[in-house]
Design a protein around this motif. Structure first.
Motif, mmCIF file in Angstrom:
data_model
loop_
_atom_site.group_PDB
_atom_site.id
_atom_site.type_symbol
_atom_site.label_atom_id
_atom_site.label_comp_id
_atom_site.label_asym_id
_atom_site.label_seq_id
_atom_site.Cartn_x
_atom_site.Cartn_y
_atom_site.Cartn_z
ATOM 1 N N GLY A 6 0.784 -1.228 0.000
ATOM 2 C CA GLY A 6 0.000 0.000 0.000
ATOM 3 C C GLY A 6 0.813 1.273 0.000
ATOM 4 N N ARG A 7 2.109 1.168 0.124
ATOM 5 C CA ARG A 7 2.996 2.331 0.138
ATOM 6 C C ARG A 7 3.713 2.416 -1.201
ATOM 7 N N LEU A 8 3.494 3.504 -1.932
ATOM 8 C CA LEU A 8 4.085 3.712 -3.251
ATOM 9 C C LEU A 8 5.185 4.757 -3.136
ATOM 10 N N GLY A 9 6.348 4.450 -3.707
ATOM 11 C CA GLY A 9 7.464 5.375 -3.543
ATOM 12 C C GLY A 9 8.411 5.418 -4.717
ATOM 13 N N TYR A 10 9.309 6.384 -4.639
ATOM 14 C CA TYR A 10 10.343 6.590 -5.661
ATOM 15 C C TYR A 10 11.640 6.909 -4.939
ATOM 16 N N SER A 11 12.682 6.136 -5.203
ATOM 17 C CA SER A 11 13.966 6.316 -4.530
ATOM 18 C C SER A 11 14.765 7.434 -5.180
ATOM 19 N N LEU A 12 15.102 8.451 -4.404
ATOM 20 C CA LEU A 12 15.925 9.554 -4.886
ATOM 21 C C LEU A 12 17.402 9.246 -4.715
ATOM 22 N N VAL A 13 17.760 8.671 -3.563
ATOM 23 C CA VAL A 13 19.146 8.307 -3.248
ATOM 24 C C VAL A 13 19.127 6.925 -2.607
ATOM 25 N N GLN A 14 19.961 6.006 -3.099
ATOM 26 C CA GLN A 14 20.024 4.656 -2.557
ATOM 27 C C GLN A 14 21.430 4.292 -2.076
ATOM 28 N N ASP A 15 22.272 5.288 -1.887
ATOM 29 C CA ASP A 15 23.647 5.030 -1.464
ATOM 30 C C ASP A 15 23.690 4.761 0.039
ATOM 31 N N THR A 16 24.018 3.499 0.397
ATOM 32 C CA THR A 16 24.159 3.172 1.814
ATOM 33 C C THR A 16 25.291 4.013 2.416
ATOM 34 N N PRO A 17 25.130 4.584 3.591
ATOM 35 C CA PRO A 17 24.067 4.324 4.556
ATOM 36 C C PRO A 17 22.875 5.262 4.454
ATOM 37 N N HIS A 18 22.807 6.105 3.415
ATOM 38 C CA HIS A 18 21.748 7.104 3.326
ATOM 39 C C HIS A 18 20.757 6.735 2.221
ATOM 40 N N ILE A 19 19.462 6.750 2.566
ATOM 41 C CA ILE A 19 18.411 6.435 1.608
ATOM 42 C C ILE A 19 17.336 7.519 1.695
ATOM 43 N N PHE A 20 17.073 8.180 0.567
ATOM 44 C CA PHE A 20 16.020 9.189 0.492
ATOM 45 C C PHE A 20 14.940 8.718 -0.484
ATOM 46 N N ASN A 21 13.675 8.790 -0.064
ATOM 47 C CA ASN A 21 12.565 8.351 -0.903
ATOM 48 C C ASN A 21 11.441 9.379 -0.907
ATOM 49 N N LEU A 22 10.769 9.494 -2.046
ATOM 50 C CA LEU A 22 9.454 10.114 -2.110
ATOM 51 C C LEU A 22 8.438 9.014 -1.864
ATOM 52 N N VAL A 23 7.470 9.234 -0.966
ATOM 53 C CA VAL A 23 6.524 8.178 -0.618
ATOM 54 C C VAL A 23 5.103 8.725 -0.576
ATOM 55 N N SER A 24 4.152 7.820 -0.784
ATOM 56 C CA SER A 24 2.735 8.174 -0.673
ATOM 57 C C SER A 24 1.971 6.971 -0.157
ATOM 58 N N GLU A 25 0.911 7.237 0.596
ATOM 59 C CA GLU A 25 0.061 6.167 1.124
ATOM 60 C C GLU A 25 -1.253 6.761 1.595
ATOM 61 N N LEU A 26 -2.285 5.923 1.675
ATOM 62 C CA LEU A 26 -3.542 6.354 2.268
ATOM 63 C C LEU A 26 -3.341 6.536 3.766
ATOM 64 N N ASN A 27 -3.878 7.630 4.298
ATOM 65 C CA ASN A 27 -3.706 7.899 5.722
ATOM 66 C C ASN A 27 -4.296 6.757 6.551
ATOM 67 N N PRO A 28 -3.522 6.167 7.467
ATOM 68 C CA PRO A 28 -3.985 4.974 8.191
ATOM 69 C C PRO A 28 -5.036 5.238 9.266
ATOM 70 N N GLU A 29 -5.295 6.505 9.632
ATOM 71 C CA GLU A 29 -6.274 6.759 10.691
ATOM 72 C C GLU A 29 -7.666 6.275 10.299
ATOM 73 N N THR A 30 -7.953 6.224 9.001
ATOM 74 C CA THR A 30 -9.276 5.799 8.545
ATOM 75 C C THR A 30 -9.550 4.344 8.875
ATOM 76 N N ARG A 31 -8.516 3.579 9.232
ATOM 77 C CA ARG A 31 -8.700 2.145 9.474
ATOM 78 C C ARG A 31 -9.651 1.860 10.623
ATOM 79 N N PHE A 32 -9.822 2.801 11.545
ATOM 80 C CA PHE A 32 -10.731 2.579 12.658
ATOM 81 C C PHE A 32 -12.191 2.819 12.282
ATOM 82 N N PHE A 33 -12.416 3.431 11.108
ATOM 83 C CA PHE A 33 -13.769 3.769 10.688
ATOM 84 C C PHE A 33 -14.288 2.879 9.562
ATOM 85 N N VAL A 34 -13.382 2.201 8.840
ATOM 86 C CA VAL A 34 -13.775 1.300 7.756
ATOM 87 C C VAL A 34 -13.006 -0.010 7.912
#
Length: 285
Positions: free
Chosen positions: A79-107
């Motif tokens: 459920g988490r969709l992302g794009y890696s900007l930097v993958q050089d260990t030890p540093h990893i930077f990603n753009l990420v998106s996901e549905l807000n998980p707070e809704t899980r208590f209502f549906v």
């Protein structure tokens, strides 16, 4: 006090199980995932995700899918969709998106559920206590529907030996609650013999706009007036353990504790924490 003891118990267990053995980059292909190929596994067993809201049903966990794909830069992970900007260990930077998980208590069928494995003296009364006295507890069936919200932002991971330190900040890009959230997390990837253990400890910061939308009360929902909820810090702790039976099958144990005690201004809560627990088999296809 009981809630604090519960959280500290999970916290201490997580720390006690941190024996150095191996490291895995967070939001990088995990064990059993081949870059460029879809990973699919199915967890079968017994478990539950507790719902802390008045009138909210606990969610039984019997069949839980695990779906992931990691390309050269794009990735999808439960459920988490992302794009890696930097993958050089030890540093990893990603753009990420996901549905807000707070809704899980209502549906019931929220991705966070589907892939379930964030004082005063005796003569004075605090503001939160006044709110609870003036606002009767409300059942979530009496509320207007909480809409699904899409969050997007940045995540950063620092990998040091078997440790992964993470920071992320996500904001509502769908215009539903117009707030934001951020998190700090420490995670360790361990092996004790053949047993693979992954403890995590972290804390969420959630803005007042987020908390008010999901856990506040509008004037339409209550004759006693609206209730706005302030920003909050919410700690959590998790343990994910696997015992390999063969190349495709594992015994799996998972437990997580999420503290909602900072939202005690809200009349929606019956409990100030949520627990997720599961034990069963994980089969990789």
């Amino acid at each position: 006090m009981k809630l604090i003891v519960n959280f500290l118990t999970v916290l201490c267990i997580s720390v006690l199980l941190t024996t150095p053995c191996f490291a895995k980059q967070s939001e990088e292909p995990s064990q059993g995932i081949i870059p460029g190929q879809w990973h699919l596994s199915l967890n079968l067993g017994l478990g539950v995700m507790s719902n802390p809201l008045n009138g909210g049903d606990n969610l039984p966990l019997v069949v839980i899918p695990d779906v992931a794909y990691y390309g050269e830069q794009f990735f999808f992970d439960n459920g988490r969709l992302g794009y890696s900007l930097v993958q050089d260990t030890p540093h990893i930077f990603n753009l990420v998106s996901e549905l807000n998980p707070e809704t899980r208590f209502f549906v019931d069928w929220h991705p966070s559920n589907l892939f379930a494995l964030t004082s005063a003296n005796s003569l004075l009364t605090s503001n939160s206590e006044l709110n609870k006295q003036q606002q009767p507890q409300l059942n979530i069936d009496q509320l207007d529907k909480r809409k699904w919200a899409l969050d997007a932002g940045l995540s950063y991971h620092y990998v040091f030996e078997q440790h992964v330190f993470s920071v992320q900040a996500l904001a509502d890009v769908s215009g539903v609650y117009e707030g934001w959230r951020s998190a700090l997390q420490w995670q360790m990837h361990n092996e004790i013999g053949e047993l693979q253990i992954k403890p995590s400890i972290g804390i969420w910061y959630k803005s007042a706009a987020l908390n008010t939308y999901f856990y506040g009360i509008t004037e339409k929902e209550s004759p006693n007036g609206a209730v706005e909820i302030g920003s909050s810090w919410q700690p959590y702790a998790k343990i994910d353990a696997r015992w390999p039976l063969n190349e495709a099958n594992y015994l799996r144990f998972y437990v997580a504790y999420y503290d909602y005690s900072a939202l005690d201004d809200s009349p929606l809560f019956e409990q100030t924490y949520s627990m997720t627990a599961f034990i069963g088999f994980d089969h990789i296809f």
